[in-house]
Design a protein around this motif. Structure first.
Motif, PDB file in Angstrom:
ATOM      1  N   ALA A   1      97.686  61.950   5.513  1.00  0.00           N
ATOM      2  CA  ALA A   1      98.815  62.228   5.675  1.00  0.00           C
ATOM      3  C   ALA A   1      99.560  63.256   4.370  1.00  0.00           C
ATOM      4  CB  ALA A   1     100.109  61.374   6.009  1.00  0.00           C
ATOM      5  N   MET A   2      99.443  62.684   3.400  1.00  0.00           N
ATOM      6  CA  MET A   2      99.823  63.307   1.938  1.00  0.00           C
ATOM      7  C   MET A   2      99.049  64.669   1.836  1.00  0.00           C
ATOM      8  SD  MET A   2     101.426  60.621  -0.345  1.00  0.00           S
ATOM      9  CE  MET A   2     102.605  59.765   0.223  1.00  0.00           C
ATOM     10  N   ALA A   3      97.901  64.753   2.334  1.00  0.00           N
ATOM     11  CA  ALA A   3      96.908  65.726   1.928  1.00  0.00           C
ATOM     12  C   ALA A   3      97.352  67.017   2.827  1.00  0.00           C
ATOM     13  CB  ALA A   3      95.599  65.586   2.178  1.00  0.00           C
ATOM     14  N   ILE A   4      98.157  66.750   4.112  1.00  0.00           N
ATOM     15  CA  ILE A   4      98.393  67.906   4.672  1.00  0.00           C
ATOM     16  C   ILE A   4      99.722  68.572   4.489  1.00  0.00           C
ATOM     17  CG2 ILE A   4      99.261  68.361   7.218  1.00  0.00           C
ATOM     18  CD1 ILE A   4      97.685  65.911   8.001  1.00  0.00           C
ATOM     19  N   ASP A   5      99.772  70.067   4.262  1.00  0.00           N
ATOM     20  CA  ASP A   5     100.847  71.052   4.046  1.00  0.00           C
ATOM     21  C   ASP A   5     101.262  71.546   5.070  1.00  0.00           C
ATOM     22  OD1 ASP A   5     102.276  72.955   3.038  1.00  0.00           O
ATOM     23  OD2 ASP A   5     101.301  73.484   1.286  1.00  0.00           O
ATOM     24  N   GLN A   6     102.221  70.851   5.624  1.00  0.00           N
ATOM     25  CA  GLN A   6     102.770  71.307   6.810  1.00  0.00           C
ATOM     26  C   GLN A   6     103.280  72.775   6.807  1.00  0.00           C
ATOM     27  OE1 GLN A   6     103.277  68.287   5.568  1.00  0.00           O
ATOM     28  NE2 GLN A   6     103.407  66.676   7.192  1.00  0.00           N
ATOM     29  N   GLN A   7     103.957  73.290   5.669  1.00  0.00           N
ATOM     30  CA  GLN A   7     104.511  74.452   5.430  1.00  0.00           C
ATOM     31  C   GLN A   7     103.283  75.637   5.737  1.00  0.00           C
ATOM     32  OE1 GLN A   7     108.047  75.150   4.654  1.00  0.00           O
ATOM     33  NE2 GLN A   7     107.198  76.924   5.632  1.00  0.00           N
ATOM     34  N   GLN A   8     102.294  75.233   5.266  1.00  0.00           N
ATOM     35  CA  GLN A   8     101.209  76.130   5.401  1.00  0.00           C
ATOM     36  C   GLN A   8     100.733  76.206   6.690  1.00  0.00           C
ATOM     37  OE1 GLN A   8      97.788  76.103   3.078  1.00  0.00           O
ATOM     38  NE2 GLN A   8      98.795  75.901   0.939  1.00  0.00           N
ATOM     39  N   ILE A   9     100.659  75.388   7.521  1.00  0.00           N
ATOM     40  CA  ILE A   9     100.331  75.281   9.083  1.00  0.00           C
ATOM     41  C   ILE A   9     101.319  76.447   9.723  1.00  0.00           C
ATOM     42  CG2 ILE A   9     100.503  74.010  11.059  1.00  0.00           C
ATOM     43  CD1 ILE A   9      97.897  73.228   9.305  1.00  0.00           C
ATOM     44  N   VAL A  10     102.486  76.253   9.485  1.00  0.00           N
ATOM     45  CA  VAL A  10     103.488  77.118  10.127  1.00  0.00           C
ATOM     46  C   VAL A  10     103.661  78.402   9.815  1.00  0.00           C
ATOM     47  CG1 VAL A  10     105.073  75.070  10.900  1.00  0.00           C
ATOM     48  CG2 VAL A  10     105.811  76.322   8.748  1.00  0.00           C
TER      49      VAL A  10
END
Length: 548
Positions: A325-334
Motif C-alpha cells: 500500500a505504501m509503495a503506491i503513489d496515488q498522486q502520480q496515478i491521477v
C-alpha cells in the motif's frame, strides 16, 4: 470489443469507418434515412429524438437485486423506478409512491403508491410487488450482493442469514396501493437508500410465470421512464419511451440506443464521428481536451481501489499488505495515468459528507495511508521475516479488461518494482467472469471500484463487514463489525460519526484494501443534448434528457 480492437491494427481510417458501421448495426437508427414514399412516415421518423450512449460493458443483469454494479445501474435506473427517485438536485423525491407517513418513533413508513403507477405491460404496480421484490432481495437463495442494504428492515438480516423466516421481515401490503415497512431504528438516509435499483419492485405475476423475465428484451417488464425493446447481448441494447409510465409527459426522448464498447479510444472516435452523443475522455487526450474546456466535470461519490486477499500468501501478513500500500503513489496515478482531475485517495470514505459538527468526514478522518517508500521497504522486510520468507511468493495483480484498468495496473507494477524491488505479474479477465472470481476469493490482489449506493459514509464502510459479498478480501474484524452495526442503529449523529471514524481507522490499520483515487464524472457531450443528470451515487438519469 474484440472486433474494434482488431480493426485498430489495420489503421485509424479503417477503424473509424468500422466503428461508425458497427454502431449503426448495433441497433441505432440511421441519422439520414432514404426517402420513403410515405412522406408522413418520413417526417415522423425524422422527428424522433434518439440519444446515442455507450454502456462500456455488457450489463451484469437487469434483475434489480443482481445488477448491483456500475454497468447495470444506469440502464436499470431508466427502465425501472422505486418508491422514491433521486431528483435533479440528487435528493430523494416522490416517485412510484406519491406520498408517505412516518410513525412517531421514526421506524415505520407507510407509502401510498400512485393510482396511475403501471408496469410496461399495463398491469398496476401494487404494494404486493414491493413486498415480493424486497423479500426476494433478502432471500439467501437469491444471492444478491445488495442484500445487506436491507438490513435496516426489521427481520431482514436474520432472514438473509438463514436465521429467521421471510414472514418476520417487516414489509407488508396494507392494501393494493399501500406499502408498509418497519425499520430496526430511525434511519436518516432511508429514503435515499431505497432509490437504489436493488429496491425496485418486481411484477410478481410476470416473475412467477417466467423467473428469467429480466434476461431478454422480449420478456422484460419495467415501470420506469423507458422500456427495453432490443438487447443483442455483448453488442447493444435499445430503450424506448414508456407510455405506461406515470410521468411519461416529462420524458422527452423517444429512444436511447446503447452501444457496448469497452475501449475509451474507440468510444471517443465514435463520439467524434457523431455515432455517440457522449464519451469518456481518453487519458492521452485529457490534457488537450481540458485545456480546450470541453469535458463536463461532476462529482461522484466513489473510489477506485485494490483489494488484498488476506487468505492467500503473501497477503495474510498485515505488514506485507501495508508495504504494498505504501509503495503506491496515488498522486502520480491521477497526474500521469488517469489525468482527469481526480483527487488521490488516502482513506476510503469520499469527500462531501458532513458530520454533526458540519465538518467533512474525509478531512476529519485524515490521511490513513500515504506513500512512504522507506517505510514500505522496512515493512516488507519485517513481514517476510514474520512469515519465514527468504523469497516473496509470486504476486499476480488481476484487473478486469479495460484500457484504463490496464494502464493503472502497469503503473502499479512499475511502482512495486521501483519501490519494493518486487516483480508483480499482471493478468486481465472479462468483467462478468472477473466479478464472480473476485467474490470467490480467487485473486491475490485485484482492482475494484465502489460507487456509493446512497449518500452517507456508512455505505462506504459497511462493505467490509465479515462475510458480506462486497467484502471480497477474506478480512474479518469483530470490533469493526460491531462499530458498523452500532452506527447503523445509532440515532445520535455525533455518536454515529465517531463510530464511523473509528471503524475507518481500523480498516486502515489492517489494510485489506488500498485506495487509489476518488472518482469524478468527466464526460464529453454533444451540444445538442441537455438534461442528462449524473447523480454522485453513480446513476445516469435520462428522465429529463432532451436532444435538439
Amino acid at each position: 470489443m474484440k472486433r474494434f480492437l482488431s480493426l485498430l491494427l489495420t489503421g485509424l481510417l479503417v477503424f473509424v469507418l468500422a466503428a461508425c458501421t458497427a454502431n449503426q448495426n448495433a441497433g441505432n437508427e440511421p441519422k439520414d434515412k432514404d426517402k420513403d414514399k410515405d412522406e408522413g412516415k418520413t417526417e415522423e421518423v425524422a422527428a424522433e429524438k434518439v440519444l446515442y450512449l455507450n454502456n462500456s460493458m455488457e450489463p451484469t443483469s437487469f434483475d434489480p437485486p443482481i445488477g448491483f454494479d456500475s454497468v447495470s445501474w444506469s440502464p436499470l435506473n431508466n427502465l425501472m423506478e422505486g418508491l422514491t427517485r433521486l431528483g435533479k438536485n440528487h435528493d430523494p423525491e416522490a416517485a412510484t409512491a406519491e406520498k408517505w407517513e412516518v410513525s412517531d418513533d421514526g421506524k415505520t413508513y407507510t407509502f401510498h403508491i400512485r393510482e396511475n403507477a403501471k408496469w410496461s405491460n399495463g398491469d398496476d404496480v401494487t404494494a404486493g410487488d414491493f413486498v415480493f421484490a424486497w423479500k426476494r432481495l433478502l432471500d439467501p437463495n437469491t444471492g444478491s450482493p445488495a442484500a445487506f442494504l436491507g438490513y435496516f428492515i426489521e427481520g431482514a438480516e436474520a432472514f438473509n442469514n438463514g436465521e429467521g423466516p421471510a414472514d418476520n421481515v417487516k414489509v407488508k401490503a396494507v392494501d393494493a396501493k399501500t406499502f408498509e415497512v418497519t425499520l430496526t431504528s430511525p434511519q436518516a438516509y432511508f429514503l435515499s437508500v431505497i432509490t437504489n435499483p436493488a429496491f425496485f419492485p418486481i411484477n410478481e405475476k410476470v416473475a412467477t410465470a417466467n423467473p428469467k423475465w429480466f434476461a431478454e428484451a422480449a420478456s422484460f417488464v419495467g415501470n420506469g421512464p423507458f422500456n427495453l425493446t432490443e438487447w443483442e447481448h455483448d453488442s447493444h441494447f435499445v430503450m424506448e419511451k414508456n407510455d405506461q409510465y406515470w410521468d411519461a409527459g416529462t420524458v422527452k426522448l423517444d429512444k436511447v440506443n446503447w452501444a457496448i464498447v469497452d475501449d475509451t479510444n474507440t468510444e471517443y472516435q465514435m463520439f467524434q464521428t457523431g455515432n455517440l452523443d457522449t464519451s469518456a475522455v481518453p487519458a492521452d487526450l485529457s490534457e488537450q481536451l481540458f485545456k480546450e474546456g470541453k469535458p463536463k466535470v461532476e462529482d461522484q461519490a466513489g473510489d477506485y481501489f485494490y483489494r488484498f486477499n488476506v487468505t492467500m500468501e503473501p497477503f495474510q501478513n498485515v505488514n506485507i499488505r501495508k508495504a504494498f500500500a505504501m509503495a503506491i503513489d496515488q498522486q502520480q496515478i491521477v497526474d500521469f495515468v488517469t489525468k482527469k482531475g481526480e483527487k488521490p485517495a488516502y482513506g476510503f470514505v469520499a469527500y462531501g459528507f458532513n458530520d454533526a459538527n458540519g465538518k467533512d468526514f474525509r478531512e476529519t478522518s485524515g490521511d490513513l495511508v500515504k506513500t512512504n517508500v522507506e517505510e514500505a521497504k522496512a515493512l516488507l522486510k519485517k513481514g517476510m521475516e514474520e512469515e519465514g520468507y527468504t523469497t516473496l511468493p509470486e504476486v499476480t495483480l488481476t484487473y478486469s479488461t479495460s484500457d484504463t484498468h490496464k494502464s493503472i495496473a502497469e503503473a502499479l507494477q512499475q511502482m512495486f518494482k521501483d519501490n519494493l524491488g518486487v516483480e508483480v505479474k499482471l493478468a486481465n479477465m472479462e468483467w462478468n467472469v472477473f466479478g464472480e472470481e473476485q467474490k470467490a476469493l480467487k485473486f491475490q490482489f485485484s482492482r475494484s471500484s465502489f460507487l456509493a449506493d446512497y449518500a452517507d459514509p456508512i455505505n462506504f464502510l459497511e462493505n467490509f463487514q465479515t462475510g458480506l459479498s462486497m467484502n471480497r478480501t477474506g478480512w474479518s474484524n469483530a470490533e469493526y463489525d460491531k462499530l458498523i452495526k452500532d452506527a447503523k442503529n445509532e440515532a445520535d449523529e455525533a455518536k454515529r460519526y465517531e463510530m464511523m471514524y473509528k471503524a475507518e481507522k481500523i480498516l486502515f490499520e489492517e489494510m485489506p484494501i488500498v485506495p487509489l483515487y476518488f472518482y469524478n464524472q468527466v464526460t464529453l457531450e454533444n451540444e445538442a443534448v441537455t438534461g442528462i443528470v449524473r447523480h454522485p451515487v453513480g446513476y445516469t438519469e435520462l428522465k429529463w434528457a432532451d436532444k435538439n
